[in-house]
Design a protein around this motif. Sequence first.
Motif, mmCIF file in Angstrom:
data_model
loop_
_atom_site.group_PDB
_atom_site.id
_atom_site.type_symbol
_atom_site.label_atom_id
_atom_site.label_comp_id
_atom_site.label_asym_id
_atom_site.label_seq_id
_atom_site.Cartn_x
_atom_site.Cartn_y
_atom_site.Cartn_z
ATOM 1 N N LEU A 16 0.921 -1.127 -0.025
ATOM 2 C CA LEU A 16 0.111 -0.074 -0.116
ATOM 3 C C LEU A 16 0.676 1.276 0.040
ATOM 4 O O LEU A 16 0.677 2.223 -0.659
ATOM 5 C CB LEU A 16 -0.984 -0.119 1.183
ATOM 6 N N ALA A 17 1.994 1.201 0.931
ATOM 7 C CA ALA A 17 2.593 2.347 0.863
ATOM 8 C C ALA A 17 3.475 2.748 -0.392
ATOM 9 O O ALA A 17 3.626 3.859 -0.646
ATOM 10 C CB ALA A 17 3.780 2.257 1.815
ATOM 11 N N ASN A 18 3.693 1.771 -1.138
ATOM 12 C CA ASN A 18 4.079 1.922 -2.598
ATOM 13 C C ASN A 18 3.311 1.956 -3.576
ATOM 14 O O ASN A 18 3.673 1.804 -4.963
ATOM 15 C CB ASN A 18 5.411 0.910 -2.769
ATOM 16 N N SER A 19 2.170 2.005 -3.461
ATOM 17 C CA SER A 19 1.098 1.894 -4.585
ATOM 18 C C SER A 19 0.393 3.124 -4.828
ATOM 19 O O SER A 19 -0.299 3.040 -5.675
ATOM 20 C CB SER A 19 -0.029 1.007 -4.006
ATOM 21 N N ALA A 20 0.885 4.251 -4.764
ATOM 22 C CA ALA A 20 0.131 5.556 -5.061
ATOM 23 C C ALA A 20 0.585 5.973 -6.598
ATOM 24 O O ALA A 20 1.643 5.360 -7.054
ATOM 25 C CB ALA A 20 0.834 6.796 -4.169
ATOM 26 N N MET A 21 -0.184 6.724 -7.009
ATOM 27 C CA MET A 21 0.060 6.830 -8.644
ATOM 28 C C MET A 21 0.874 7.951 -9.129
ATOM 29 O O MET A 21 0.272 8.955 -9.510
ATOM 30 C CB MET A 21 -1.500 7.121 -9.176
ATOM 31 N N GLY A 22 1.974 8.028 -8.627
ATOM 32 C CA GLY A 22 3.027 9.148 -8.943
ATOM 33 C C GLY A 22 3.303 10.056 -7.750
ATOM 34 O O GLY A 22 2.695 9.956 -6.594
ATOM 35 N N GLU A 23 4.329 10.718 -7.772
ATOM 36 C CA GLU A 23 4.967 11.550 -6.547
ATOM 37 C C GLU A 23 3.848 12.650 -6.375
ATOM 38 O O GLU A 23 3.565 13.380 -7.090
ATOM 39 C CB GLU A 23 5.963 12.267 -7.151
ATOM 40 N N GLY A 24 3.742 12.720 -5.083
ATOM 41 C CA GLY A 24 2.493 13.734 -4.482
ATOM 42 C C GLY A 24 1.098 13.545 -4.558
ATOM 43 O O GLY A 24 0.101 14.189 -4.365
ATOM 44 N N LYS A 25 0.980 12.434 -5.162
ATOM 45 C CA LYS A 25 -0.663 12.129 -5.738
ATOM 46 C C LYS A 25 -1.074 11.040 -4.685
ATOM 47 O O LYS A 25 -0.321 10.000 -4.067
ATOM 48 C CB LYS A 25 -0.759 11.545 -7.105
ATOM 49 N N LYS A 26 -2.242 11.216 -4.126
ATOM 50 C CA LYS A 26 -3.116 10.360 -3.154
ATOM 51 C C LYS A 26 -3.940 9.509 -3.853
ATOM 52 O O LYS A 26 -4.925 10.118 -4.951
ATOM 53 C CB LYS A 26 -3.616 11.054 -1.971
ATOM 54 N N TRP A 27 -4.253 8.262 -3.418
ATOM 55 C CA TRP A 27 -5.252 7.581 -4.003
ATOM 56 C C TRP A 27 -6.610 8.063 -3.240
ATOM 57 O O TRP A 27 -6.425 8.772 -2.373
ATOM 58 C CB TRP A 27 -5.174 6.098 -3.983
ATOM 59 N N SER A 28 -7.730 7.729 -3.953
ATOM 60 C CA SER A 28 -8.963 8.269 -3.213
ATOM 61 C C SER A 28 -9.324 7.013 -2.271
ATOM 62 O O SER A 28 -10.492 7.024 -1.637
ATOM 63 C CB SER A 28 -10.021 8.411 -4.232
ATOM 64 N N MET A 29 -8.370 6.321 -1.955
ATOM 65 C CA MET A 29 -8.351 5.102 -0.909
ATOM 66 C C MET A 29 -8.471 5.445 0.441
ATOM 67 O O MET A 29 -7.589 6.377 0.787
ATOM 68 C CB MET A 29 -7.338 3.927 -1.231
ATOM 69 N N LYS A 30 -9.403 4.997 1.246
ATOM 70 C CA LYS A 30 -9.273 5.349 2.565
ATOM 71 C C LYS A 30 -8.903 4.041 3.356
ATOM 72 O O LYS A 30 -9.649 2.847 3.066
ATOM 73 C CB LYS A 30 -10.903 5.689 3.196
ATOM 74 N N GLU A 50 1.396 9.173 4.239
ATOM 75 C CA GLU A 50 2.081 9.703 2.811
ATOM 76 C C GLU A 50 1.448 9.662 1.683
ATOM 77 O O GLU A 50 1.552 10.706 0.930
ATOM 78 C CB GLU A 50 3.582 9.413 3.205
ATOM 79 N N LYS A 51 0.855 8.569 1.396
ATOM 80 C CA LYS A 51 0.196 8.305 0.116
ATOM 81 C C LYS A 51 -1.316 7.947 -0.003
ATOM 82 O O LYS A 51 -1.843 7.975 -1.007
ATOM 83 C CB LYS A 51 1.131 7.335 -0.762
ATOM 84 N N HIS A 52 -1.787 7.976 1.194
ATOM 85 C CA HIS A 52 -3.111 7.481 1.364
ATOM 86 C C HIS A 52 -3.820 8.267 2.360
ATOM 87 O O HIS A 52 -3.362 8.888 3.311
ATOM 88 C CB HIS A 52 -3.286 5.929 1.615
ATOM 89 N N GLU A 53 -5.251 8.170 2.495
ATOM 90 C CA GLU A 53 -6.009 8.914 3.369
ATOM 91 C C GLU A 53 -6.160 7.856 4.288
ATOM 92 O O GLU A 53 -6.727 6.943 4.413
ATOM 93 C CB GLU A 53 -7.413 9.101 2.771
ATOM 94 N N VAL A 54 -5.734 7.971 5.743
ATOM 95 C CA VAL A 54 -5.492 7.041 6.839
ATOM 96 C C VAL A 54 -6.231 7.819 7.819
ATOM 97 O O VAL A 54 -6.201 8.922 8.431
ATOM 98 C CB VAL A 54 -4.049 6.775 7.078
ATOM 99 N N ILE A 55 -7.356 6.907 8.321
ATOM 100 C CA ILE A 55 -8.008 7.181 9.631
ATOM 101 C C ILE A 55 -7.493 6.322 10.727
ATOM 102 O O ILE A 55 -7.714 5.083 10.484
ATOM 103 C CB ILE A 55 -9.464 7.113 9.405
ATOM 104 N N GLY A 56 -6.615 6.668 11.793
ATOM 105 C CA GLY A 56 -6.530 5.915 12.776
ATOM 106 C C GLY A 56 -7.455 6.029 14.034
ATOM 107 O O GLY A 56 -7.953 7.096 14.371
ATOM 108 N N VAL A 57 -7.910 5.026 14.406
ATOM 109 C CA VAL A 57 -8.632 4.868 15.907
ATOM 110 C C VAL A 57 -8.142 4.006 16.907
ATOM 111 O O VAL A 57 -7.447 3.205 16.629
ATOM 112 C CB VAL A 57 -10.379 4.301 15.386
ATOM 113 N N THR A 58 -8.431 4.540 18.002
ATOM 114 C CA THR A 58 -7.789 3.747 19.082
ATOM 115 C C THR A 58 -8.896 3.096 20.036
ATOM 116 O O THR A 58 -10.179 3.227 19.551
ATOM 117 C CB THR A 58 -7.468 4.841 20.476
ATOM 118 N N SER A 59 -8.906 2.183 21.023
ATOM 119 C CA SER A 59 -9.786 1.615 21.566
ATOM 120 C C SER A 59 -10.904 2.489 22.337
ATOM 121 O O SER A 59 -12.251 2.206 22.169
ATOM 122 C CB SER A 59 -9.138 0.745 22.647
#
Length: 87
Positions: A16-30, A50-59
């Motif tokens: 996932l970390a290496n799957s973005a579509m080019g430098e500076g671009k993010k996928w619309s993947m959450k 750095e390359k994706h929209e990430v939502i982190g949640v705690t317990s």
Amino acid sequence: MRVINTNSCKMVIFALANSAMGEGKKWSMKILVTGCGGQLGSDCVSVLKEKHEVIGVTSREMDITDLKQVGEVMDCIRPSYVINCAA
């Protein structure tokens, strides 16, 4: 939505970390990362954001043993991937 356990987490994070579509671009993947308060979860968020929209949640934000609460969070966030780093 795909659910990924920590057993295969390193391989998936690398992909996932290496799957973005080019430098500076993010996928619309959450990507939802559970257990982001721990070491593995926080590392996943750091690498993937750095390359994706990430939502982190705690317990405290989502109790993974509460099916109703998990369903509400999933309906709200609608992630493409879930990486379970919760202990």
